[in-house]
Design an enzyme around this catalytic site. Structure first.
Site, PDB file in Angstrom:
ATOM      1  N   GLU A 271       0.823  -1.208   0.000  1.00 56.55           N
ATOM      2  CA  GLU A 271       0.000   0.000   0.000  1.00 56.55           C
ATOM      3  C   GLU A 271       0.859   1.263   0.000  1.00 56.55           C
ATOM      4  O   GLU A 271       0.493   2.277  -0.609  1.00 56.55           O
ATOM      5  CB  GLU A 271      -0.940   0.001   1.206  1.00 56.55           C
ATOM      6  CG  GLU A 271      -1.954  -1.133   1.210  1.00 56.55           C
ATOM      7  CD  GLU A 271      -2.790  -1.159  -0.054  1.00 56.55           C
ATOM      8  OE1 GLU A 271      -3.288  -0.087  -0.466  1.00 56.55           O
ATOM      9  OE2 GLU A 271      -2.946  -2.244  -0.640  1.00 56.55           O
ATOM     10  N   TRP A 274       1.843   1.668  -3.478  1.00 53.67           N
ATOM     11  CA  TRP A 274       0.689   2.199  -4.228  1.00 53.67           C
ATOM     12  C   TRP A 274       0.664   3.725  -4.122  1.00 53.67           C
ATOM     13  O   TRP A 274       0.334   4.420  -5.086  1.00 53.67           O
ATOM     14  CB  TRP A 274      -0.599   1.584  -3.686  1.00 53.67           C
ATOM     15  CG  TRP A 274      -1.865   2.123  -4.275  1.00 53.67           C
ATOM     16  CD1 TRP A 274      -2.624   3.141  -3.793  1.00 53.67           C
ATOM     17  CD2 TRP A 274      -2.524   1.682  -5.482  1.00 53.67           C
ATOM     18  NE1 TRP A 274      -3.722   3.372  -4.607  1.00 53.67           N
ATOM     19  CE2 TRP A 274      -3.682   2.480  -5.650  1.00 53.67           C
ATOM     20  CE3 TRP A 274      -2.250   0.685  -6.413  1.00 53.67           C
ATOM     21  CZ2 TRP A 274      -4.558   2.307  -6.715  1.00 53.67           C
ATOM     22  CZ3 TRP A 274      -3.131   0.522  -7.478  1.00 53.67           C
ATOM     23  CH2 TRP A 274      -4.262   1.321  -7.619  1.00 53.67           C
ATOM     24  N   TRP A 302     -21.591  12.043 -18.864  1.00 56.14           N
ATOM     25  CA  TRP A 302     -21.995  11.840 -17.483  1.00 56.14           C
ATOM     26  C   TRP A 302     -23.350  12.519 -17.250  1.00 56.14           C
ATOM     27  O   TRP A 302     -23.677  13.513 -17.892  1.00 56.14           O
ATOM     28  CB  TRP A 302     -20.964  12.425 -16.531  1.00 56.14           C
ATOM     29  CG  TRP A 302     -19.583  11.866 -16.675  1.00 56.14           C
ATOM     30  CD1 TRP A 302     -18.543  12.430 -17.354  1.00 56.14           C
ATOM     31  CD2 TRP A 302     -19.091  10.632 -16.135  1.00 56.14           C
ATOM     32  NE1 TRP A 302     -17.430  11.626 -17.281  1.00 56.14           N
ATOM     33  CE2 TRP A 302     -17.738  10.516 -16.531  1.00 56.14           C
ATOM     34  CE3 TRP A 302     -19.664   9.625 -15.359  1.00 56.14           C
ATOM     35  CZ2 TRP A 302     -16.948   9.428 -16.168  1.00 56.14           C
ATOM     36  CZ3 TRP A 302     -18.876   8.539 -14.993  1.00 56.14           C
ATOM     37  CH2 TRP A 302     -17.535   8.452 -15.401  1.00 56.14           C
ATOM     38  N   ASN A 337     -11.162   2.437   3.720  1.00 51.64           N
ATOM     39  CA  ASN A 337     -10.722   2.283   2.331  1.00 51.64           C
ATOM     40  C   ASN A 337     -11.685   1.442   1.499  1.00 51.64           C
ATOM     41  O   ASN A 337     -12.006   1.791   0.356  1.00 51.64           O
ATOM     42  CB  ASN A 337      -9.326   1.653   2.289  1.00 51.64           C
ATOM     43  CG  ASN A 337      -8.823   1.460   0.875  1.00 51.64           C
ATOM     44  OD1 ASN A 337      -8.609   2.417   0.163  1.00 51.64           O
ATOM     45  ND2 ASN A 337      -8.657   0.214   0.468  1.00 51.64           N
ATOM     46  N   TRP A 355     -16.868  11.668 -12.118  1.00 52.11           N
ATOM     47  CA  TRP A 355     -15.951  11.297 -11.044  1.00 52.11           C
ATOM     48  C   TRP A 355     -15.367  12.524 -10.340  1.00 52.11           C
ATOM     49  O   TRP A 355     -15.056  12.481  -9.145  1.00 52.11           O
ATOM     50  CB  TRP A 355     -14.809  10.430 -11.582  1.00 52.11           C
ATOM     51  CG  TRP A 355     -13.969  11.113 -12.635  1.00 52.11           C
ATOM     52  CD1 TRP A 355     -14.153  11.047 -13.982  1.00 52.11           C
ATOM     53  CD2 TRP A 355     -12.833  11.953 -12.429  1.00 52.11           C
ATOM     54  NE1 TRP A 355     -13.203  11.808 -14.634  1.00 52.11           N
ATOM     55  CE2 TRP A 355     -12.379  12.370 -13.698  1.00 52.11           C
ATOM     56  CE3 TRP A 355     -12.154  12.392 -11.305  1.00 52.11           C
ATOM     57  CZ2 TRP A 355     -11.279  13.212 -13.862  1.00 52.11           C
ATOM     58  CZ3 TRP A 355     -11.048  13.235 -11.457  1.00 52.11           C
ATOM     59  CH2 TRP A 355     -10.624  13.629 -12.732  1.00 52.11           C
ATOM     60  N   TRP A 378     -10.129   7.954  -7.756  1.00 55.85           N
ATOM     61  CA  TRP A 378     -11.461   8.215  -8.301  1.00 55.85           C
ATOM     62  C   TRP A 378     -11.543   7.780  -9.762  1.00 55.85           C
ATOM     63  O   TRP A 378     -12.537   7.185 -10.185  1.00 55.85           O
ATOM     64  CB  TRP A 378     -11.826   9.692  -8.143  1.00 55.85           C
ATOM     65  CG  TRP A 378     -12.548   9.925  -6.863  1.00 55.85           C
ATOM     66  CD1 TRP A 378     -12.032  10.364  -5.675  1.00 55.85           C
ATOM     67  CD2 TRP A 378     -13.940   9.698  -6.618  1.00 55.85           C
ATOM     68  NE1 TRP A 378     -13.006  10.410  -4.712  1.00 55.85           N
ATOM     69  CE2 TRP A 378     -14.197  10.016  -5.263  1.00 55.85           C
ATOM     70  CE3 TRP A 378     -15.003   9.259  -7.405  1.00 55.85           C
ATOM     71  CZ2 TRP A 378     -15.460   9.909  -4.688  1.00 55.85           C
ATOM     72  CZ3 TRP A 378     -16.273   9.155  -6.832  1.00 55.85           C
ATOM     73  CH2 TRP A 378     -16.492   9.468  -5.490  1.00 55.85           C
TER      74      TRP A 378
END
Length: 474
Positions: A271, A274, A302, A337, A355, A378
């Site tokens: 993580e 990441w 959208w 998370n 988004w 996102w």
């Protein structure tokens, strides 16, 4: 020649393992620590981040005072303010640690040219990531677009493990250099919505180390399983401390090694890598703060629904796991998370809302709002970003709730009107028989809203729209 040096604190509000500070101590006779509050760049800190910043600056200022120094606070355009301080102090060097947000990177390049023209040294150090983004490329010399090979590259090539201890004392700062008060920055809210934040967080370097040690002592051993259960405190909750640089990622790994926990912490280390990946994406593709990484989504249609967006923001969608997450966010400045993925999928896939609307809400309400992570995550959920997340992945909030909150503990904590419903119905309260609703004291449509949209129909509509965009076929 004596060196008067400005130590410019930014997203590195710490003394331990601060490369710019370490270099300043080695090079300078006089060190002037400063923080410049500049709201001019795009994506200036949101309300929750400003709350955290106030308390983090307060903690840093107190620590500097204990060591014989002083934090100079100024506000305004950072380039102009920096030049003013140079003129006031006769400083001939500025040291800082690098930050990777596009506007700040552009500003730093301009500053470097400007200061060089006036024979002022401007030195930037790597203090916030494991590796500089430009040093991590694939065999073709291109930046990674998928996390797994990026991760394998880190494991194969490693990173610099050197860390620096906190200084025991610092040079004094003359009182002739004027400073604003932290309170003058008006970072705290004028309407007291922040009481829950005080109950959950301790901003500052001491709070970061306290949180790290708690996590390693209590939660690391069960991290693989517990990190997906929102009713447990199974994650590290270090993200705001890392964003504000109150602890370095290298220091975290050094502590893992010191306690012999490197192997046990492999999932946690993934993580942390990441996080580096998110900064690499932002560095190489700076447009992704506002535009999709996948160009096929540049003109994606959208939908716009103020009703849906507000219900989502307020935790009134009628889907308990969604509403629990959004209420946790509002009350604590944080969201688990796993639940972040669920609420983001619901907004962008089932709701077909842009988004960026979700990213902007998270930016304003999260204490760990980080431009690199917020933008990449996102877009990842929305299906228009990097990595291999398939566009047809849509998280079902009911099945996710049933799987990761089986007993409804998380829902009961944050959606108390549902607390008396039996486990059988708490994930889908609209299906509870009328007598069950009455017994629980929660009538759907009265005490708790009915679902704002239908999952199956909205999923099918989203898949059709995405398929048309991706494949060109209906």
């Amino acid at each position: 020649m004596s060196l008067t040096l400005i130590l410019w604190f930014r997203q590195d509000l710490r003394l331990h393992d601060n490369p710019a500070l370490q270099a300043a101590l080695a090079d300078a006779d006089r060190i002037i620590p400063i923080y410049i509050h500049d709201d001019s760049p795009a994506w200036a800190p949101g309300a929750a981040s400003r709350w955290w910043l106030h308390h983090s600056l307060t903690a840093l200022a107190e620590k500097l005072k204990q060591l014989g120094s002083r934090l100079i606070i100024r506000s305004g355009d950072s380039t102009q303010v920096l030049q003013q301080i140079i003129d006031e102090t006769g400083a001939n060097a500025v040291y800082c640690n690098r930050i990777y947000e596009p506007a700040q990177l552009k500003r730093d390049k301009q500053l470097h040219r400007q200061l060089k023209d006036h024979d002022i040294t401007f030195s930037i150090y790597q203090g916030n990531l494991l590796r500089e983004p430009d040093t991590v490329r694939n065999q073709s010399g291109q930046p990674y677009r998928v996390f797994t090979p990026f991760y394998k590259c880190y494991l194969r090539e490693g990173w610099d493990n050197l860390t620096y201890n906190s200084p025991r004392q610092l040079p004094g700062v003359t009182t002739r250099i004027k400073s604003e008060k932290i309170a003058d920055l008006a970072l705290l809210p004028t309407i007291e919505w922040d009481s829950g934040l005080y109950n959950h967080w301790q901003p500052g370097e001491a709070g970061a180390w306290k949180q790290l040690r708690r996590f390693l002592r209590n939660d690391l051993a069960d991290y693989h399983q517990a990190r997906d259960i929102p009713s447990l405190q199974g994650t590290s909750r270090l993200s705001p401390h890392l964003h504000f640089g109150e602890i370095s990622v290298r220091a975290i790994l050094a502590e893992l090694d010191r306690q012999g926990l490197r192997r046990q912490g492999e999932g946690f280390i993934r993580e942390l890598i990441w996080r580096d990946f998110a900064h690499s994406v932002l560095f190489h593709f700076p447009h992704t703060t506002d535009k999709p990484f996948d160009e096929r989504f540049n003109n994606f249609k959208w939908k716009q629904s103020k009703k849906l967006l507000q219900a989502w923001q307020q935790g009134r969608t009628g889907y308990p796991i969604i509403d629990a997450g959004m209420r946790e966010l509002w009350h604590t400045g944080y969201m688990h998370n796993r639940v972040r993925m669920i609420v983001a999928s619901f907004l962008t896939k089932n709701g077909m809302q842009h988004w960026k609307q979700g990213a902007e809400w998270f930016w304003d309400t999260l204490v760990d709002a980080d431009l690199a992570a917020n933008s990449m995550n996102w877009q990842w959920v929305a299906g228009c970003g990097v990595d291999a997340a398939p566009w047809f992945r849509i998280f079902n909030p009911v099945t996710q709730s049933q799987r990761f909150d089986k007993q409804g503990l998380y829902i009961r904590q944050w959606v108390p009107e549902l607390a008396s419903l039996p486990n059988k119905h708490i994930h889908e309260p609209w299906k509870a028989p009328e007598e069950v609703q009455k017994e629980a004291g929660c009538i759907i449509g009265k005490n708790y809203p009915e679902p704002i949209l239908e999952l199956k129909a909205s999923r099918e509509a989203a898949l059709a729209a995405y398929k048309q965009r991706i494949t060109g076929k209906s």
